[in-house]
Design a protein around this motif. Structure first.
Motif, mmCIF file in Angstrom:
data_model
loop_
_atom_site.group_PDB
_atom_site.id
_atom_site.type_symbol
_atom_site.label_atom_id
_atom_site.label_comp_id
_atom_site.label_asym_id
_atom_site.label_seq_id
_atom_site.Cartn_x
_atom_site.Cartn_y
_atom_site.Cartn_z
ATOM 1 N N MET A 24 -1.491 -3.195 -4.187
ATOM 2 C CA MET A 24 -2.179 -2.580 -3.042
ATOM 3 C C MET A 24 -3.120 -3.566 -2.368
ATOM 4 O O MET A 24 -3.382 -3.480 -1.173
ATOM 5 N N GLU A 25 -3.671 -4.492 -3.173
ATOM 6 C CA GLU A 25 -4.602 -5.459 -2.600
ATOM 7 C C GLU A 25 -3.894 -6.408 -1.640
ATOM 8 O O GLU A 25 -4.538 -7.026 -0.800
ATOM 9 N N HIS A 26 -2.601 -6.555 -1.832
ATOM 10 C CA HIS A 26 -1.894 -7.548 -1.025
ATOM 11 C C HIS A 26 -1.074 -6.977 0.111
ATOM 12 O O HIS A 26 -0.878 -7.639 1.112
ATOM 13 N N TYR A 27 -0.618 -5.758 -0.038
ATOM 14 C CA TYR A 27 0.269 -5.228 0.994
ATOM 15 C C TYR A 27 -0.225 -3.880 1.466
ATOM 16 O O TYR A 27 -0.844 -3.134 0.725
ATOM 17 N N ASN A 38 -2.878 -11.500 3.816
ATOM 18 C CA ASN A 38 -3.215 -10.496 2.826
ATOM 19 C C ASN A 38 -3.363 -9.150 3.497
ATOM 20 O O ASN A 38 -4.453 -8.650 3.651
ATOM 21 N N GLU A 39 -2.265 -8.545 3.915
ATOM 22 C CA GLU A 39 -2.416 -7.367 4.751
ATOM 23 C C GLU A 39 -3.039 -6.178 4.024
ATOM 24 O O GLU A 39 -3.500 -5.250 4.648
ATOM 25 N N GLY A 40 -3.064 -6.236 2.691
ATOM 26 C CA GLY A 40 -3.641 -5.118 1.949
ATOM 27 C C GLY A 40 -5.159 -5.096 1.986
ATOM 28 O O GLY A 40 -5.781 -4.166 1.490
ATOM 29 N N HIS A 60 -9.846 -2.472 1.155
ATOM 30 C CA HIS A 60 -11.207 -2.672 0.666
ATOM 31 C C HIS A 60 -12.224 -2.169 1.673
ATOM 32 O O HIS A 60 -13.280 -1.673 1.308
#
Lengths: 453, 484
Positions: free
Chosen positions: A40-43, B156-158, B162
């Protein structure tokens, strides 16, 4: 498109990355919260923690409205059940399941309708098919086939004594006297789409388009001597080994498999009566010597450990085994591998992703959509096959007058089953099959997207 | 820490703030308030200059945006927005002190509603509009708005996750749909539609457009800035009741509305937090109505005031229809406890959040159970899902930080020498983004008597409360600013 991916393993993560970048809405299901968090942190996706085969989890993932379910957990049973369940809830759902166990193979194919499977992906099987293709065409690192087998993109590494070492690309076709087109070059782990002034160097891997008839001429003119492969040594008795041995057996190639685990040896020996099974440690160089490694035409390293596979392949190269194939589970290590003599690299993960991506693109098959997509050079470059329809632009225009986008190259045109390598004077007509090469950063879904403006 | 990337996010943010000042400016033009217009123009120039500077600095920002960048972005974004947002008050001299102007704006953006204004009616309409609009923007979160309209991309599209987590209240924030942008748009559309319905109903009840807009913004963001000194006391019972209902509605988790919208009403109504929320509302209104019955002439009146005050405190809005400081101890006690509890996670309300209270109680029950049956293994569930032990551990950390901030700020503002009830309720009312407290900061009073230092402490409390503590706390951590 709304896609549910079950399983955040190697294949699941790679698919998430690829499909999310292509603009699909991804819901990822996995049992492990930490895995999900990391992805989830990346996409830009949504994740659900749970068992993908359970109705509750699938409903939470909104399977009713999803268009595609890709079940790629590490358990075949879960994958099949997930597809079965998903299909029961939503009859319009397309499903793709990864099924690896040979015991389920025939079942999965014959019970397709019951399980509601649209596509069965078997990474090990796909890898085996790919390896056997390479073994039948020694000399190339990789072969991708287009237009029903009439055009190919092959790759090979340039050695110090190659006739094309230090040659500029514009002089390339003269040098080898064959009608070919260099569509990409991989240098230091990065794929480049070169222009005519690009100078080839030792250790570059080049990707070349050629029609199938020209392949053997190309090999000859490149000075790559090809001897028919007769004896193959497989290190490691994995599932790929099993499938590969079956494939090779059918083409009349003698196969030996080295495996350390006595139980696996027993199983292989009973399943593969024609194959020589040797119990022993393939990582021991003494052992390989004793088995006469230098007498084999090819070594295929297929153990579960990437490091071990690399070491064995290096040793085989050192002992002058003509053809070496290395299986790597983590293809991202490839960057350092270009400087190592490990022969062809096969990544089952990449192969199954390729298959699934092809399916997804075909699902969107509306006007102008791609027939198929091939990822080359660890997915840095995409070769996409299009059938030209009436609505496509620049029909019957010579290629040199067509403004294509940067990093987009038309490499071959197949007209009525006859392939031609694209040159500045080539034209395409309605109904032709055109192969376009592009770097994977900007995915192209419609043929008309390749043009500027 | 990738500061250039963080600054890059601020550029469109400033653009949004600048654009949203235009309607306020129009009110000033309608009223021919030249000094207010000049104040807005000056502010816009400042924002534009800062924006261009940020843009220049951050043009070639590298990718790389992770959890800590998300926290720092959120914390700093809110501070920058508040500092720039307070300039119209300051430039127009309607709030002459900068700290006061900042206090008022932070109180606006954080949807607190604590005011330092002695006489609201004296303010010009342009500024009042801007003051109330900050509630609306702060309610759902300005960064979430950014996510909805600007496609923030990167390798880093996610990373946008955050930002959503840092800005949206609640112990476990998730997306509604796979795409962040879609999630943000859904949230804002729901928010917008509910606000418009509220404003229309207020106008039906006889409010002017201006009053309805300001009151609607205050209700939607659960802020509480009114356009009158007596808040909503002088409006008709209809308007008060409409506001009561909408305060409760805006205190509900917005994912419930989304579930209703996509026709999964059953799932929406199964939410445990919602049950607790409605249960607390019902019991509190019942007890307070009975308790204050002797003070009012009819049961209807005491019910209306009880419901309104429960709504205003629980959703952390901070309007008032009556001076509840005069109510008996039991009612005041209940209101004080409701202040601490706050609204639902994922709503526009502040406070500790009902979801956290429910989880804490469940975990307490487990602890007691474990003492009696030491070898039994029990899992805590919420809405049928097992709650990860990590979430529970975070919850304890959150509680410690929450109490810690409360104790320290209470000590710091006690220097000014006001009564304990005033100070305690001031801290609670700001940290939970409610607005008015009791005694000298009660419903009919304001915060103007505190010293500049105490106001700074309370400003920190409001920001920390709105952003769920950590984005603000992290700004004070040394490792945030040093290279490591």
């Amino acid at each position: 498109m709304k896609i549910i991916i079950a399983g955040g393993g190697k294949v699941g993560t790679e698919l998430t990355k690829k499909l999310s970048r292509e603009g699909h809405e991804i819901t990822l299901i996995d049992l492990d919260a930490e895995v999900l968090e990391n992805i989830m942190e990346h996409y830009d996706i949504i994740s659900i923690q749970g068992n993908a085969a359970s109705l509750d989890t699938l409903e939470e993932a909104n399977v009713q409205e999803a268009e595609l379910l890709i079940a790629a957990t590490d358990r075949d049973e879960e994958n099949m059940l997930a597809c079965l369940t998903g299909h029961a809830v939503n009859p319009n759902l397309h499903t793709i399941a990864r099924i690896r166990d040979p015991e389920y193979k025939s079942q999965a194919i014959r019970l397709r309708d019951i399980f509601g499977l649209n596509l069965v992906i078997n990474p090990e099987k796909d890898a085996a098919v790919e390896i056997s293709r390479l073994l039948r065409f020694p000399g190339f690192l990789n072969i991708e086939t287009f237009a029903k087998g009439s055009a190919e993109i092959v790759s090979f590494k340039i050695t110090a004594d190659s006739p094309i070492n230090n040659v500029e690309l514009k002089d390339f076709p003269q040098k080898i006297q064959t009608q070919v087109l260099v569509c990409a070059v991989k240098r230091d782990g990065k794929c480049i789409m070169p222009d005519g002034l690009f100078k080839l160097k030792e250790n570059d891997v080049i990707y070349v388009t050629a029609s199938s008839e020209n392949l053997s001429a190309l090999l000859k003119n490149l000075g790559i001597i090809t001897k028919k492969t007769k004896y193959v040594l497989i290190a490691g008795g994995s599932r790929i080994s099993y499938y590969l041995a079956l494939e090779l057996e059918q083409s009349g190639i003698q196969v030996s498999i080295i495996e350390q685990d006595p139980e696996k040896c027993e199983a292989l020996a009973s399943d593969l009566p024609e194959v020589t099974i040797i119990e022993g440690d393939a990582s021991s160089q003494d052992f390989l010597d004793r088995e006469g490694i230098e007498k084999y035409d090819a070594l295929v390293s297929l153990t579960g450990l990437d490091e071990l596979n690399i070491v064995m392949s290096l040793y085989a190269k050192a002992r002058n085994v003509p053809m070496v194939i290395t299986k790597l589970s983590h293809a991202e290590n490839n960057r350092i591998l270009d400087s190592l003599q490990v022969g062809s690299v096969i990544s089952p993960k990449e192969l199954s992703c390729n298959g699934i991506l092809r399916y997804v693109r075909a699902m969107q098959n509306k006007e102008g959509a791609a027939l198929s997509v091939h990822l080359i050079g660890e997915g840095q470059i995409e070769a996409i096959e299009f059938e030209i329809s009436e609505n496509d632009r620049y029909i019957d225009t010579t290629l040199k007058d067509i403004p294509t986008k940067k990093n987009v190259l038309i490499v071959s045109i197949t007209s009525r089953g006859k392939s031609e390598i694209a040159t500045g004077n080539s034209k395409y007509h309605t109904g032709d099959i055109v192969v376009v090469v592009t770097n994977a950063d900007n995915p192209i879904r419609d043929f008309n997207e390749i043009f500027e403006g | 820490m990738n500061f250039t990337k963080i600054i890059q996010v601020f550029v469109p943010l400033l653009g949004i703030e600048l654009i949203f000042m235009i309607p306020a400016m129009i009110w000033a033009m309608i009223d021919h308030d030249v000094h207010v217009q000049i104040a807005f123009i000056k502010t816009m120039i400042v924002i534009a200059v800062v924006g261009i500077l940020f843009w220049l600095v951050s043009r070639d920002a590298e990718d790389g945006f992770y959890a800590r960048e998300g926290l720092v972005t959120t914390g700093m974004a809110w501070i920058i927005m508040s500092i720039l947002g307070c300039l119209p008050f300051y430039f127009s001299h309607e709030i002459p002190s900068f700290i006061d102007a900042l206090f008022e704006t932070v109180s606006g953006f954080t949807t607190t509603g604590s005011s330092i204004l002695v006489n609201v009616e004296e303010m010009s309409r342009g500024l009042l509009y801007w003051r109330s609009f900050t509630h609306w923007l702060g309610g759902m979160g300005v960064l979430v708005f950014l996510l909805a309209i600007v496609p923030l991309s990167g390798k880093n599209e996610g990373f946008t996750l955050h930002i959503l987590r840092a800005e949206s209240p609640g112990p476990s924030v998730g997306k509604l749909v796979p795409r962040m942008r879609q999630t943000a748009i859904i949230l804002y559309v729901l928010y917008f539609v509910l606000t418009v319905i509220d404003i229309i109903l207020l106008m039906v009840g006889g409010m002017s457009l201006f009053e309805a807009l300001c009151t609607g913004f205050g209700t939607a963001g659960t802020g509480g800035f009114g356009v009158k000194s007596d808040s909503l006391a002088s409006y008709s019972p209809f308007i008060q009741n409409v506001t009561t209902v909408f305060m409760f509605l805006f205190g509900v988790n917005f994912s419930c509305y989304y579930l209703i919208f996509i026709n999964r009403i059953k799932d929406a109504l199964k939410d445990e937090e919602l049950h607790a929320y409605l249960g607390i509302i019902f019991v509190s209104i019942l007890v307070i109505t009975l308790n204050i019955r002797p003070l009012y002439q009819t049961t209807e009146e005491s019910l209306r005031h009880a419901a309104f005050q429960v709504g205003t405190v629980m959703s952390t809005t901070g309007y008032a229809t009556t001076d509840f400081d005069l109510w008996p101890g039991l009612s005041k006690g209940i209101l004080m406890i409701l202040m601490l509890g706050g609204a639902c996670a994922g709503s526009t309300g502040g406070g500790f959040k009902i979801a956290r209270v429910v989880l804490l109680l469940k975990s307490l029950r487990r602890n007691i159970h474990e003492n009696l049956h030491p070898s039994e293994i029990k899992k805590i569930r919420m809405n049928g899902h097992i709650v990860d032990e990590k979430v529970l551990a975070n919850l304890n950390g959150y509680l410690a930080a929450y109490v810690g901030i409360m104790v320290i700020s209470f000590l710091l503002i006690s220097i000014d020498g006001f009564s304990i009830e005033t100070n305690v309720s001031a801290v609670i009312a700001t940290l939970n983004n409610i607005g008015p407290g009791f005694a000298e900061v009660g419903a009919t009073c304001n915060y103007s008597m505190y010293s500049a230092f105490s106001k700074c402490v309370l400003i920190f409390n409001m920001l920390a409360g709105r952003l769920e503590l950590f984005p603000m706390i992290i700004l004070f951590a040394r490792t945030t600013w040093t290279r490591k």
